[in-house]
Design a protein around this motif. Structure first.
Motif, PDB file in Angstrom:
ATOM      1  N   ILE A  39       0.837  -1.202   0.000  1.00  0.00           N
ATOM      2  CA  ILE A  39       0.000   0.000   0.000  1.00  0.00           C
ATOM      3  C   ILE A  39       0.871   1.250   0.000  1.00  0.00           C
ATOM      4  N   ARG A  40       1.883   1.257   0.858  1.00  0.00           N
ATOM      5  CA  ARG A  40       2.756   2.438   0.957  1.00  0.00           C
ATOM      6  C   ARG A  40       3.601   2.594  -0.296  1.00  0.00           C
ATOM      7  N   GLY A  41       4.012   1.486  -0.877  1.00  0.00           N
ATOM      8  CA  GLY A  41       4.885   1.568  -2.037  1.00  0.00           C
ATOM      9  C   GLY A  41       4.155   1.866  -3.328  1.00  0.00           C
ATOM     10  N   LEU A  42       2.914   1.388  -3.454  1.00  0.00           N
ATOM     11  CA  LEU A  42       2.218   1.487  -4.726  1.00  0.00           C
ATOM     12  C   LEU A  42       0.976   2.367  -4.701  1.00  0.00           C
ATOM     13  N   LEU A  43       0.383   2.589  -3.539  1.00  0.00           N
ATOM     14  CA  LEU A  43      -0.896   3.299  -3.516  1.00  0.00           C
ATOM     15  C   LEU A  43      -0.783   4.656  -2.811  1.00  0.00           C
ATOM     16  N   PHE A  44      -0.556   4.644  -1.498  1.00  0.00           N
ATOM     17  CA  PHE A  44      -0.524   5.879  -0.724  1.00  0.00           C
ATOM     18  C   PHE A  44       0.656   5.862   0.238  1.00  0.00           C
ATOM     19  N   SER A  45       1.087   7.043   0.640  1.00  0.00           N
ATOM     20  CA  SER A  45       2.045   7.165   1.734  1.00  0.00           C
ATOM     21  C   SER A  45       1.709   8.419   2.521  1.00  0.00           C
ATOM     22  N   ALA A  46       2.206   8.463   3.750  1.00  0.00           N
ATOM     23  CA  ALA A  46       1.972   9.627   4.607  1.00  0.00           C
ATOM     24  C   ALA A  46       3.172  10.565   4.524  1.00  0.00           C
ATOM     25  N   TYR A  47       2.903  11.855   4.721  1.00  0.00           N
ATOM     26  CA  TYR A  47       3.959  12.854   4.603  1.00  0.00           C
ATOM     27  C   TYR A  47       3.652  14.000   5.555  1.00  0.00           C
ATOM     28  N   ALA A  48       4.683  14.498   6.234  1.00  0.00           N
ATOM     29  CA  ALA A  48       4.510  15.628   7.161  1.00  0.00           C
ATOM     30  C   ALA A  48       5.112  16.879   6.554  1.00  0.00           C
ATOM     31  N   ILE A  49       4.411  18.007   6.672  1.00  0.00           N
ATOM     32  CA  ILE A  49       4.911  19.291   6.173  1.00  0.00           C
ATOM     33  C   ILE A  49       5.982  19.797   7.146  1.00  0.00           C
ATOM     34  N   PRO A  50       7.250  19.920   6.701  1.00  0.00           N
ATOM     35  CA  PRO A  50       8.316  20.293   7.622  1.00  0.00           C
ATOM     36  C   PRO A  50       8.597  21.787   7.709  1.00  0.00           C
ATOM     37  N   SER A  51       8.151  22.568   6.699  1.00  0.00           N
ATOM     38  CA  SER A  51       8.546  23.980   6.648  1.00  0.00           C
ATOM     39  C   SER A  51       7.372  24.829   6.175  1.00  0.00           C
ATOM     40  N   GLY A  52       7.617  26.133   6.094  1.00  0.00           N
ATOM     41  CA  GLY A  52       6.551  27.056   5.725  1.00  0.00           C
ATOM     42  C   GLY A  52       6.509  27.403   4.259  1.00  0.00           C
ATOM     43  N   SER A  53       7.138  26.614   3.384  1.00  0.00           N
ATOM     44  CA  SER A  53       7.220  26.988   1.974  1.00  0.00           C
ATOM     45  C   SER A  53       5.871  26.944   1.260  1.00  0.00           C
ATOM     46  N   MET A  54       4.904  26.179   1.804  1.00  0.00           N
ATOM     47  CA  MET A  54       3.565  26.106   1.198  1.00  0.00           C
ATOM     48  C   MET A  54       2.520  26.845   2.030  1.00  0.00           C
ATOM     49  N   GLU A  55       2.944  27.570   3.029  1.00  0.00           N
ATOM     50  CA  GLU A  55       2.024  28.332   3.865  1.00  0.00           C
ATOM     51  C   GLU A  55       1.393  29.459   3.056  1.00  0.00           C
ATOM     52  N   GLY A  56       0.072  29.829   3.214  1.00  0.00           N
ATOM     53  CA  GLY A  56      -0.911  29.207   4.019  1.00  0.00           C
ATOM     54  C   GLY A  56      -1.750  28.118   3.346  1.00  0.00           C
ATOM     55  N   THR A  57      -1.360  27.544   2.184  1.00  0.00           N
ATOM     56  CA  THR A  57      -2.093  26.406   1.662  1.00  0.00           C
ATOM     57  C   THR A  57      -1.918  25.213   2.574  1.00  0.00           C
ATOM     58  N   GLN A  58      -0.676  24.850   2.850  1.00  0.00           N
ATOM     59  CA  GLN A  58      -0.347  23.797   3.800  1.00  0.00           C
ATOM     60  C   GLN A  58       0.538  24.391   4.881  1.00  0.00           C
TER      61      GLN A  58
END
Length: 368
Positions: A39-58
């Motif tokens: 599942i993680r390799g082929l379908l979905f994986s989890a990811y944490a936003i580490p910085s503010g480069s996409m703020e305020g979208t993420q």
């Protein structure tokens, strides 16, 4: 020939040996590991936003589900790695790079589109000085601005694709020069308006990142005298900006035009185009490039053109003046693409305590 029938009849009265509890638990754990790895390799994986480069979208502290099937799952390039771990833990690699497989991607629903929020490996780590396999490089998240064959320009901070202004992200951010009347700013007010002070250049002068939806309200505050966008002057060379060559006097706010390489596109090679595309030809596509006088040699053969083997994309953060992105290290090759960000399933603010830090309004929120 007379065959003995006992060899062809099922034996009865015999039962399989019952598995021990330890064996049952072991089998269940192996099954769960195999399923979760698939599942993680082929379908979905989890990811944490580490910085503010996409703020305020993420926001930093957002946890995302990333769809790998959207663009087609990329098969492992380094097959020998400890699953569910970072590439380096405590200074120790969790993978073995002794065997690296060729890049291969299974079919997906689409390719990255302009406006998609894409997770990918950092191209800047592709150089031999890093010696990191493609799928073990730092993971980044940005918004796709240009796709293969597009011509990208940035004029006074506005992205243009093929001569047309790109629609900005609804919650895109940039920085402003703010002049006050000298009185103190209310820290709680800045926090509530999600405004970040990037620097102070005078007693009453600041550079601030201000969300678009708060700009009008911020300007109306009584002790704010002026709010002016911070824009790097056109024609000013920034050595940190791609292609890091004074021949191209580009900076973060005024850049290009630059054409994205596309698989099968043939570019005529000269001093200018080699400056723009040498990294793709040499680093991403694995060729040896040499220049002797005005002659260009690829893999030892004199040539006047090059045909690209891969597609390339341009990725930028929505927080334009606080994002390390394609403006600094150039286009993203297709073999670095991991997947499309689809859902924010959890979000916490690390500056607050456990309960008050949960951003309830962001949980299970689709990403666009």
């Amino acid at each position: 020939m007379n065959w003995n029938a006992k060899f062809f009849t099922k034996k009865t009265g015999q039962s399989k040996a019952k598995k021990s509890k330890a064996r049952e638990w072991f089998d269940a754990l192996v099954f769960a590991l195999v399923v979760s790895t698939v599942i993680r390799g082929l379908l979905f994986s989890a990811y944490a936003i580490p910085s503010g480069s996409m703020e305020g979208t993420q926001l930093p502290g957002d946890y995302l589900f990333v769809s790998k099937i959207s663009y087609g799952p990329r098969l492992a390039i380094t097959p020998f790695a400890i699953p569910f771990t970072e590439p380096v833990v405590g200074g120790v690699k969790t993978y073995w790079s002794g065997i690296q497989l060729p890049y291969f991607r299974l079919p997906g629903f689409s390719s990255p589109k302009k406006g998609d929020i894409v997770v990918f490996n950092k191209p800047d780590e592709a150089g031999p000085e890093y010696n990191i396999p493609t799928d073990e490089r730092t993971t980044l998240i940005k918004r796709c601005q240009a796709t293969p064959g597009d011509v990208l320009s940035i004029i006074n901070g506005q992205v243009f694709i093929n001569g047309k202004a790109m629609v900005n992200a609804p919650k895109a951010q940039t920085s402003y020069a703010v002049v006050t009347d000298g009185s103190d700013l209310n820290p709680k007010l800045l926090e509530d308006m999600r405004i970040t002070i990037r620097g102070q250049y005078a007693n009453n002068g600041f550079e601030m990142v201000i969300p678009a939806d708060q700009l009008a309200a911020f300007k109306s505050i009584s002790n704010i005298k002026s709010v002016t966008p911070v824009v790097a002057t056109a024609g000013t060379f920034d050595p940190e900006v791609f292609p890091h060559n004074e021949q191209f006097k580009w900076n973060v706010d005024n850049f290009g035009p630059l054409k994205m390489p596309a698989k099968g596109w043939t570019v005529a090679l000269n001093d200018s185009t080699l400056t723009l595309y040498r990294r793709a030809i040499e680093i991403y596509e694995g060729n040896t490039v040499n220049v002797k006088g005005k002659d260009i040699f690829i893999n030892g053969k004199k040539t006047t053109s090059y045909t690209f083997k891969m597609n390339y994309y341009w990725m930028m953060g929505d927080n334009r003046h606080d994002s390390l992105d394609s403006r600094f290290w150039g286009y993203v090759p297709e073999d670095h693409i991991i997947g499309k960000a689809k859902l924010t399933w959890w979000s916490t603010d690390s500056t607050k305590n456990i309960l008050s830090g949960i951003r309830w309004d962001r949980l299970m929120r689709p990403i666009n």
